[in-house]
Enzyme design. Structure first.
Site, PDB file in Angstrom:
ATOM      1  N   GLY A  42      39.258  41.884  46.793  1.00 26.45           N
ATOM      2  CA  GLY A  42      38.513  41.946  48.052  1.00 26.45           C
ATOM      3  C   GLY A  42      39.419  42.343  49.203  1.00 26.45           C
ATOM      4  O   GLY A  42      40.465  42.964  49.002  1.00 26.45           O
ATOM      5  N   VAL A  79      40.200  38.109  53.811  1.00 28.94           N
ATOM      6  CA  VAL A  79      39.776  36.963  52.988  1.00 28.94           C
ATOM      7  C   VAL A  79      40.933  36.502  52.090  1.00 28.94           C
ATOM      8  O   VAL A  79      41.092  35.303  51.823  1.00 28.94           O
ATOM      9  CB  VAL A  79      38.518  37.318  52.156  1.00 28.94           C
ATOM     10  N   GLU A 125      44.040  41.694  44.333  1.00 23.43           N
ATOM     11  CA  GLU A 125      43.664  43.107  44.220  1.00 23.43           C
ATOM     12  C   GLU A 125      43.011  43.477  45.545  1.00 23.43           C
ATOM     13  O   GLU A 125      41.836  43.194  45.761  1.00 23.43           O
ATOM     14  CB  GLU A 125      42.695  43.306  43.039  1.00 23.43           C
ATOM     15  N   CYS A 177      37.958  51.171  46.377  1.00 20.56           N
ATOM     16  CA  CYS A 177      39.249  50.753  46.950  1.00 20.56           C
ATOM     17  C   CYS A 177      40.297  51.853  46.774  1.00 20.56           C
ATOM     18  O   CYS A 177      41.272  51.888  47.519  1.00 20.56           O
ATOM     19  CB  CYS A 177      39.712  49.466  46.306  1.00 20.56           C
TER      20      CYS A 177
HETATM   21  P1  NAD Z   1      33.382  40.650  49.646  1.00 14.82           P
HETATM   22  O1  NAD Z   1      32.717  40.357  50.930  1.00 14.82           O
HETATM   23  O2  NAD Z   1      32.549  40.837  48.418  1.00 14.82           O
HETATM   24  O3  NAD Z   1      34.413  39.483  49.386  1.00 14.82           O
HETATM   25  C1  NAD Z   1      35.109  39.407  48.182  1.00 14.82           C
HETATM   26  C2  NAD Z   1      34.891  38.027  47.581  1.00 14.82           C
HETATM   27  O4  NAD Z   1      35.412  37.030  48.439  1.00 14.82           O
HETATM   28  C3  NAD Z   1      33.423  37.706  47.357  1.00 14.82           C
HETATM   29  O5  NAD Z   1      33.279  37.086  46.102  1.00 14.82           O
HETATM   30  C4  NAD Z   1      33.086  36.786  48.501  1.00 14.82           C
HETATM   31  O6  NAD Z   1      32.072  35.862  48.188  1.00 14.82           O
HETATM   32  C5  NAD Z   1      34.394  36.078  48.752  1.00 14.82           C
HETATM   33  N1  NAD Z   1      34.580  35.705  50.142  1.00 14.82           N
HETATM   34  C6  NAD Z   1      34.152  36.384  51.241  1.00 14.82           C
HETATM   35  N2  NAD Z   1      34.544  35.740  52.362  1.00 14.82           N
HETATM   36  C7  NAD Z   1      35.222  34.647  51.970  1.00 14.82           C
HETATM   37  C8  NAD Z   1      35.897  33.597  52.646  1.00 14.82           C
HETATM   38  N3  NAD Z   1      35.948  33.551  53.982  1.00 14.82           N
HETATM   39  N4  NAD Z   1      36.491  32.658  51.915  1.00 14.82           N
HETATM   40  C9  NAD Z   1      36.472  32.695  50.562  1.00 14.82           C
HETATM   41  N5  NAD Z   1      35.863  33.659  49.861  1.00 14.82           N
HETATM   42  C10 NAD Z   1      35.244  34.621  50.544  1.00 14.82           C
HETATM   43  O7  NAD Z   1      34.249  41.912  49.705  1.00 14.82           O
HETATM   44  P2  NAD Z   1      35.100  42.491  50.865  1.00 14.82           P
HETATM   45  O8  NAD Z   1      36.041  41.440  51.333  1.00 14.82           O
HETATM   46  O9  NAD Z   1      34.208  43.210  51.802  1.00 14.82           O
HETATM   47  O10 NAD Z   1      35.892  43.576  49.968  1.00 14.82           O
HETATM   48  C11 NAD Z   1      36.163  44.853  50.384  1.00 14.82           C
HETATM   49  C12 NAD Z   1      37.647  45.031  50.244  1.00 14.82           C
HETATM   50  O11 NAD Z   1      38.006  44.853  48.900  1.00 14.82           O
HETATM   51  C13 NAD Z   1      38.172  46.384  50.665  1.00 14.82           C
HETATM   52  O12 NAD Z   1      39.323  46.195  51.446  1.00 14.82           O
HETATM   53  C14 NAD Z   1      38.558  47.029  49.355  1.00 14.82           C
HETATM   54  O13 NAD Z   1      39.612  47.945  49.448  1.00 14.82           O
HETATM   55  C15 NAD Z   1      38.952  45.838  48.553  1.00 14.82           C
HETATM   56  N6  NAD Z   1      38.810  46.137  47.139  1.00 14.82           N
HETATM   57  C16 NAD Z   1      39.924  46.116  46.377  1.00 14.82           C
HETATM   58  C17 NAD Z   1      39.838  46.433  45.033  1.00 14.82           C
HETATM   59  C18 NAD Z   1      41.037  46.436  44.133  1.00 14.82           C
HETATM   60  O14 NAD Z   1      40.827  46.454  42.933  1.00 14.82           O
HETATM   61  N7  NAD Z   1      42.243  46.412  44.638  1.00 14.82           N
HETATM   62  C19 NAD Z   1      38.603  46.759  44.484  1.00 14.82           C
HETATM   63  C20 NAD Z   1      37.497  46.751  45.307  1.00 14.82           C
HETATM   64  C21 NAD Z   1      37.602  46.423  46.630  1.00 14.82           C
END
Ligand code: NAD
Length: 469
Positions: free
Chosen positions: A188, A192, A210, A244
């Site tokens: 994510g 976060v 990741e 990502c």
């Molecule tokens: P998201 O909102 O789905 O959050 C990711 C996870 O964290 C979810 O399961 C969510 O429920 C949990 N979450 C959200 N807020 C939280 C908090 N305050 N406390 C605890 N858990 C929490 O996704 P996102 O954060 O919008 O993800 C997008 C980002 O992820 C982008 O920066 C992208 O580059 C990155 N990403 C990385 C990869 C990789 O493989 N490296 C793959 C996909 C996305």
């Protein structure tokens, strides 16, 4: 319904029973996981379409097949991955068995995100199951249809004593993290990630992160512009730029930009027709919140939209968009775009392009497009990134032999193929000794003497053993 603690306790009990240790058990669970995907392919494609308007083609390629191929690879290689690695010995340890044994970590937590809601949850789970762990997965609530489907399917196919799905958003995830895990695997955003790390630090739980960032695409030297435009556009607008590893921005000279723009226009017309909104091949933005963030970015940018730019809030649609005259400090260059907007930044020379990249955080992926090997090699040598791919985008993550993960702010640790198995394994250093060679061993006991020390140093040196062999 079980509380989160009850679920963790149930899995811990199962782990302690040793049920996940055998190769047969791991392999059987992986086979069931594969069946789950194959039996429910249609429902998965529908859920992904509901969440992201994901085209079936992209759903099969980047979610279903990625996971199924990973499971096949894990099942085929499990016997060799589980083998101990015997290490070289010294004269002092000549009669011992000295090896590295891969052991499961225990109960691990995998937190997924919404852009590839199946792949990014189940693919790490394959590594965790292969390594013999009990696993809790926490899908993203943002991709609600896939979240619900996964929560329904997992208990139908896998052992409920060993694997569980916990649903919910930020609050539920934080509540889940109150429990002790043996590893946390998070995919994510960087923001976060900081909260997750804080919570993990309470129990000193190791983490894999990741994350994301801005993945650059440098285009320098001679280049096949038509092919470059097709590969760039495919990598950028796949999943509507919500990848990502999507190229976040392009760095090139003015001359290259002038040649690239008509090629990109032509390519986008070929890919999505004159009215991309009516094309079935372009995904939608995942939520109104994300749509607003992206359209605000476009509004605030001082760059000039030369391709696309149209949007439709109700449809959560943003056209594949190219922006030029983008200053280095433009709003589009501040944070990861994560949508179908491609800024082109003019940086005249390759050296300055490399400096531009190195002034930012290390990206998850870095792309260079050039016919000139020297350009590709220079970029490879002078930059750092999680992954690297020349003359294409995204495609490098499809090979299970290559580790997938970031470096620095784009993430810690990796997975895919053996790398996932290793992430979820402890490498236990084992020395199995008997009682032989006690006179030789006696050299280390007090009373200490110089002659004993000389002998000891000789027997403990790896060179001594080699020269005797
Ligand atoms: P998201 O909102 O789905 O959050 C990711 C996870 O964290 C979810 O399961 C969510 O429920 C949990 N979450 C959200 N807020 C939280 C908090 N305050 N406390 C605890 N858990 C929490 O996704 P996102 O954060 O919008 O993800 C997008 C980002 O992820 C982008 O920066 C992208 O580059 C990155 N990403 C990385 C990869 C990789 O493989 N490296 C793959 C996909 C996305």
């Amino acid at each position: 319904m079980d509380t989160k603690k009850e679920i963790v306790d149930r899995l811990r009990l199962a782990f302690r029973s040793g049920i996940t240790l055998s190769e047969q058990f791991r392999s059987a669970q992986l086979t069931k996981l594969m069946l789950m995907i194959k039996d429910n392919e249609k429902d998965i494609v529908n859920a992904l379409h509901k969440d992201l308007g994901k085209p079936k083609f992209e759903a099969i390629l980047a979610e279903i097949d990625m996971v199924v191929n990973e499971i096949h690879y894990a099942i085929d290689n499990l016997p060799s991955w589980m083998q101990a690695d015997y290490v070289s010995k010294t004269l002092a340890t000549k009669l011992d068995d000295c090896f590295v044994r891969r052991e499961p970590l225990g109960v691990v937590l995998i937190i997924g995100t919404w852009n590839y809601p199946l792949q990014l949850l189940i693919l790490p789970m394959v590594g965790a199951i292969a390594a013999g762990n009990c696993v809790i997965i926490k899908p993203s609530e943002v991709s609600a249809a896939t979240d619900l489907l996964i929560a329904e399917l997992i208990p139908k196919y896998l052992s409920q004593d060993c694997y569980a799905v916990v649903r919910g958003g930020a609050d539920e995830t934080m509540a889940l993290l109150q429990n002790r895990f043996d590893h946390i695997f998070y995919t994510g955003s960087q923001a976060v990630a900081r909260s997750i790390l804080q919570q993990a630090s309470v129990h000193l739980t190791p983490v894999t992160m990741e994350l994301g960032g801005k993945c650059p695409c440098l285009i320098y030297g001679r280049v096949d512009i038509a092919a470059a435009a097709r590969r760039l556009a495919w990598a950028k607008f796949f999943n509507a730029g919500q990848s990502c590893v999507a190229p976040d921005y392009v760095l090139c000279s003015q001359a290259t930009c002038d040649a690239l723009l008509p090629a990109l226009r032509e390519t986008l017309k070929d890919f999505y027709g004159k009215e991309p909104q009516t094309s079935p091949d372009i995904s939608r933005i995942v939520s109104q919140r994300h749509w607003t963030r992206l359209t605000e970015l476009l509004k605030k940018s001082s760059g000039k939209v030369v391709v696309g730019g149209e949007s439709d809030q109700e449809d959560k649609y943003i056209a594949p968009t190219v922006v030029v005259d983008v200053a280095k400090d433009d709003v589009l260059m501040q944070e990861e775009i994560f949508g179908p907007i491609l800024p082109i930044v003019i940086v005249d020379s390759l050296e300055k392009g490399i400096d531009f990249v190195n002034d930012k955080e290390k990206p998850l992926a870095l792309y260079v497009f050039s016919d000139e090997t020297s350009v590709v090699k220079t970029v490879l040598q002078k930059t750092s990134s999680g992954g690297f791919c020349s003359n294409d985008g995204i495609i490098h993550i499809s090979l299970p032999g290559l580790p997938f993960g970031g470096v620095g702010a784009s993430g810690w640790g990796s997975y895919h193929g053996r790398w996932g198995f290793e992430t979820f394994s402890h490498r236990r250093a084992c020395m199995m000794r008997g009682w032989a060679l006690e006179r030789l061993n006696g050299l280390r006991y007090p009373p200490y003497r110089d002659d004993k020390l000389s002998w000891l140093r000789w027997t403990a040196s790896p060179k001594t053993f080699c020269s005797l062999m």
